[in-house]
Write a protein that holds these residues in place. Sequence first.
Motif, PDB file in Angstrom:
ATOM      1  N   TYR A  80      -6.588   0.129  -1.042  1.00  0.00           N
ATOM      2  CA  TYR A  80      -5.462   0.103  -1.971  1.00  0.00           C
ATOM      3  C   TYR A  80      -4.345   1.073  -1.597  1.00  0.00           C
ATOM      4  O   TYR A  80      -3.166   0.747  -1.728  1.00  0.00           O
ATOM      5  CB  TYR A  80      -5.955   0.440  -3.385  1.00  0.00           C
ATOM      6  CG  TYR A  80      -6.867  -0.606  -3.979  1.00  0.00           C
ATOM      7  CD1 TYR A  80      -6.356  -1.644  -4.758  1.00  0.00           C
ATOM      8  CD2 TYR A  80      -8.242  -0.559  -3.757  1.00  0.00           C
ATOM      9  CE1 TYR A  80      -7.198  -2.598  -5.301  1.00  0.00           C
ATOM     10  CE2 TYR A  80      -9.091  -1.519  -4.301  1.00  0.00           C
ATOM     11  CZ  TYR A  80      -8.561  -2.535  -5.067  1.00  0.00           C
ATOM     12  OH  TYR A  80      -9.387  -3.494  -5.597  1.00  0.00           O
TER      13      TYR A  80
ATOM     14  N   LYS B  13       0.845  -1.204   0.000  1.00  0.00           N
ATOM     15  CA  LYS B  13       0.000   0.000   0.000  1.00  0.00           C
ATOM     16  C   LYS B  13       0.880   1.255   0.000  1.00  0.00           C
ATOM     17  O   LYS B  13       0.573   2.236  -0.688  1.00  0.00           O
ATOM     18  CB  LYS B  13      -0.930  -0.015   1.212  1.00  0.00           C
ATOM     19  CG  LYS B  13      -1.854   1.193   1.260  1.00  0.00           C
ATOM     20  CD  LYS B  13      -2.737   1.191   2.494  1.00  0.00           C
ATOM     21  CE  LYS B  13      -3.871   0.199   2.392  1.00  0.00           C
ATOM     22  NZ  LYS B  13      -4.880   0.397   3.482  1.00  0.00           N
TER      23      LYS B  13
ATOM     24  N   ARG C  58      -6.552   0.011  -9.649  1.00  0.00           N
ATOM     25  CA  ARG C  58      -7.007  -1.084  -8.786  1.00  0.00           C
ATOM     26  C   ARG C  58      -6.684  -2.462  -9.362  1.00  0.00           C
ATOM     27  O   ARG C  58      -6.613  -3.441  -8.605  1.00  0.00           O
ATOM     28  CB  ARG C  58      -8.517  -0.998  -8.576  1.00  0.00           C
ATOM     29  CG  ARG C  58      -8.998   0.240  -7.855  1.00  0.00           C
ATOM     30  CD  ARG C  58     -10.436   0.072  -7.414  1.00  0.00           C
ATOM     31  NE  ARG C  58     -11.006   1.319  -6.917  1.00  0.00           N
ATOM     32  CZ  ARG C  58     -11.972   1.393  -6.026  1.00  0.00           C
ATOM     33  NH1 ARG C  58     -12.486   0.285  -5.507  1.00  0.00           N
ATOM     34  NH2 ARG C  58     -12.440   2.563  -5.639  1.00  0.00           N
TER      35      ARG C  58
END
Length: 275
Positions: free
Chosen positions: A268, A13, A212
Amino acid sequence: MTLSTRPKTTLTKEDLSTYVKNSMPDWQKTDRFRLLEKKYGKYLYLPLAVPRIEPHDKAAFKQWFIDKSLPIFKRKADIANPTQVSSYEVPSFSSIDSKNILEIRTNDVWDVNPVSDMYEVFPEIKTQIDTHLPFEDLQYYSLWSSSWPVTPHRDAGPLCDLPFAFRIMLYDENPIGTLKIHRGLPDMNFRNCEYKFLKHLDTNAIAWNNFRALHSSIKFKQHMKILMIVAPTIRNQIDYDKLEILFDASIEKYKNDLWKDTNVLEDYIDVSAKY
């Protein structure tokens, strides 16, 4: 560099947040664009509700590509392989790039082959794109034909939260779809990432969320495909009103084929990196 030395896991992340923060162009920071992200960010993959975009003479198009294309090597590290230390030993694909591609390529990660006269030789392709897709003047693009299976990865751009990675499968001999989309949650082994094969539909124009999602492909040696990759640049002059109309129609038409994410943006990245 071989397949065995390429990444096996998705970015952390923290790393993805850093890439997003450092690569966001000004045109992605506008209120209009961020409204589009909030509306469409949950769609990982979206087939586009347009007629098939194809050359009239597919055999001539295939031969034109074979004659003009060159094998392309990846030379340096990027988001797709951050730990790369040397050039790949084999070409990843054959390519023809638009003649102006070096105007927007600010690095030398990939070789380029800026020789395309596709619109002059096959003007019907430009006519179809202008008619059906939300670009006022799509002049920056690449045409790729993969040489090997492609491992899961993100492209360097666009790292925005909506299906903004546009592709057109201009030529495809494969009996089934060869592209795959993977949910790209952080710190995941690629083998554990949920994925979907993109099946053949009545459209050959698609878009996915490169922020994503990861993408990959399989390769049948006896079959060739030529994929048009729309360069993620504001110079292609996208019409946001047309984009919204097209996306809404596509969501309705392909509601059983699109992929809608159940995760949220915070799963994310650190959202402060984006807003």
